[in-house]
Design a protein around this motif. Structure first.
Motif, short mmCIF file in Angstrom:
data_model
loop_
_atom_site.label_atom_id
_atom_site.label_comp_id
_atom_site.label_asym_id
_atom_site.label_seq_id
_atom_site.Cartn_x
_atom_site.Cartn_y
_atom_site.Cartn_z
N SER A 1 1.40 -0.92 -9.77
CA SER A 1 0.18 -0.28 -10.29
C SER A 1 -1.04 -1.17 -10.07
O SER A 1 -2.12 -0.68 -9.73
CB SER A 1 0.32 0.03 -11.78
OG SER A 1 1.29 1.00 -11.98
N PHE A 2 -0.84 -2.47 -10.26
CA PHE A 2 -1.94 -3.42 -10.04
C PHE A 2 -2.39 -3.37 -8.57
O PHE A 2 -3.58 -3.33 -8.28
CB PHE A 2 -1.50 -4.83 -10.43
CG PHE A 2 -2.49 -5.89 -10.07
CD1 PHE A 2 -3.66 -6.05 -10.79
CD2 PHE A 2 -2.26 -6.74 -8.98
CE1 PHE A 2 -4.60 -7.02 -10.45
CE2 PHE A 2 -3.18 -7.71 -8.64
CZ PHE A 2 -4.36 -7.85 -9.37
N GLN B 1 -1.97 -0.88 -6.49
CA GLN B 1 -2.61 0.43 -6.26
C GLN B 1 -4.05 0.43 -6.77
O GLN B 1 -4.92 1.05 -6.17
CB GLN B 1 -1.80 1.54 -6.93
CG GLN B 1 -0.51 1.83 -6.22
CD GLN B 1 0.39 2.79 -7.00
OE1 GLN B 1 0.26 2.94 -8.21
NE2 GLN B 1 1.31 3.42 -6.29
N SER B 2 -4.30 -0.25 -7.87
CA SER B 2 -5.66 -0.30 -8.41
C SER B 2 -6.60 -1.05 -7.49
O SER B 2 -7.80 -0.83 -7.51
CB SER B 2 -5.66 -0.93 -9.81
OG SER B 2 -5.44 -2.33 -9.72
N GLN B 3 -6.06 -1.94 -6.67
CA GLN B 3 -6.90 -2.69 -5.73
C GLN B 3 -7.38 -1.81 -4.57
O GLN B 3 -8.30 -2.18 -3.86
CB GLN B 3 -6.13 -3.89 -5.17
CG GLN B 3 -5.95 -4.99 -6.16
CD GLN B 3 -5.33 -6.21 -5.51
OE1 GLN B 3 -4.52 -6.11 -4.59
NE2 GLN B 3 -5.74 -7.38 -5.96
N ALA C 1 -9.00 0.75 -4.77
CA ALA C 1 -10.32 1.29 -5.09
C ALA C 1 -11.42 0.33 -4.65
O ALA C 1 -12.56 0.73 -4.45
CB ALA C 1 -10.43 1.54 -6.58
N ASP C 2 -11.07 -0.94 -4.47
CA ASP C 2 -12.06 -1.95 -4.07
C ASP C 2 -12.24 -1.91 -2.55
O ASP C 2 -11.74 -1.04 -1.86
CB ASP C 2 -11.60 -3.34 -4.49
CG ASP C 2 -11.41 -3.45 -5.99
OD1 ASP C 2 -11.92 -2.57 -6.70
OD2 ASP C 2 -10.74 -4.40 -6.44
#
Length: 197
Positions: free
Chosen positions: A99-100, A102-104, A106-107
């Motif tokens: 999840s961490f 995957q959240s990257q 967006a950057d």
């Protein structure tokens, strides 16, 4: 007269000792019969717990199991529970790690994160005997991340996590739990069988 009294007293003591021995043997047999009757009456409860362990569900009251089985079985059940908790924790940590990553996406690191997620998928699907497996492992290990992880050893402390180590620990605890489950089944069967003999 003194010798007659001595002989009579000695015979009385001998008869009393023989009587005590016979009473003791009868008492032991009575106790064994009572224990067997108790074990037969507990047979169904014990086999229900055994069936739950055999199915892998472990859906039974732990305190009840402590009273129905011997200490070594209860200790192994407790050890199994600990191994399963750790296995789940590492699985959740692995999911948290993904999840961490995957959240990257967006950057501005979208492509890098996407490539790493693809590498994780390839690693999960890879055959450990394949010649490229070691290289894939090392590439993934280089991408460890340090931070506070909800499913880490302590959610309040900073720790470094990499996907390969977490996966290996999850597998190790899963294998340990399965080995304990087999041992528990064997010990329970033996305990139930000997208790009703």
């Amino acid at each position: 007269m003194d010798i007659t009294v001595l002989i009579v007293n000695s015979l009385a003591v001998l008869v009393a000792v023989v009587g005590l021995i016979i009473t003791s043997v009868q008492f032991k047999k009575t106790m064994e019969a009572q224990n067997r009757a108790i074990s037969v009456s507990l047979f169904e409860l014990r086999t229900e717990i055994l069936a739950s362990v055999e199915s892998g569900k472990f859906a039974f009251n732990r305190t009840k199991a402590q009273f129905l089985f011997k200490r070594s079985i209860s200790d192994k059940i407790e050890e199994y529970d600990t191994a399963i908790r750790e296995c789940r924790r590492y699985k959740n940590l692995k999911d948290e790690f993904v999840s961490f990553i995957q959240s990257q996406r967006a950057d501005e690191t979208y492509e890098e994160a996407t490539d790493f997620l693809e590498a994780l998928q390839n690693y999960d699907a890879a055959d450990p005997d394949s010649p490229d497996y070691q290289q894939l492992q090392e590439a993934i290990r280089r991408n460890s991340y340090t931070g506070k992880w909800m499913n880490g050893a302590s959610p309040f402390e900073v720790e470094s996590v990499d996907y390969v180590d977490v996966s290996e620990k999850e597998m190790a605890f899963s294998n340990k739990a399965e080995g304990l489950r087999k041992e528990i089944i064997e010990e329970m069967r033996e305990f139930i069988e000997t208790s009703i003999r």
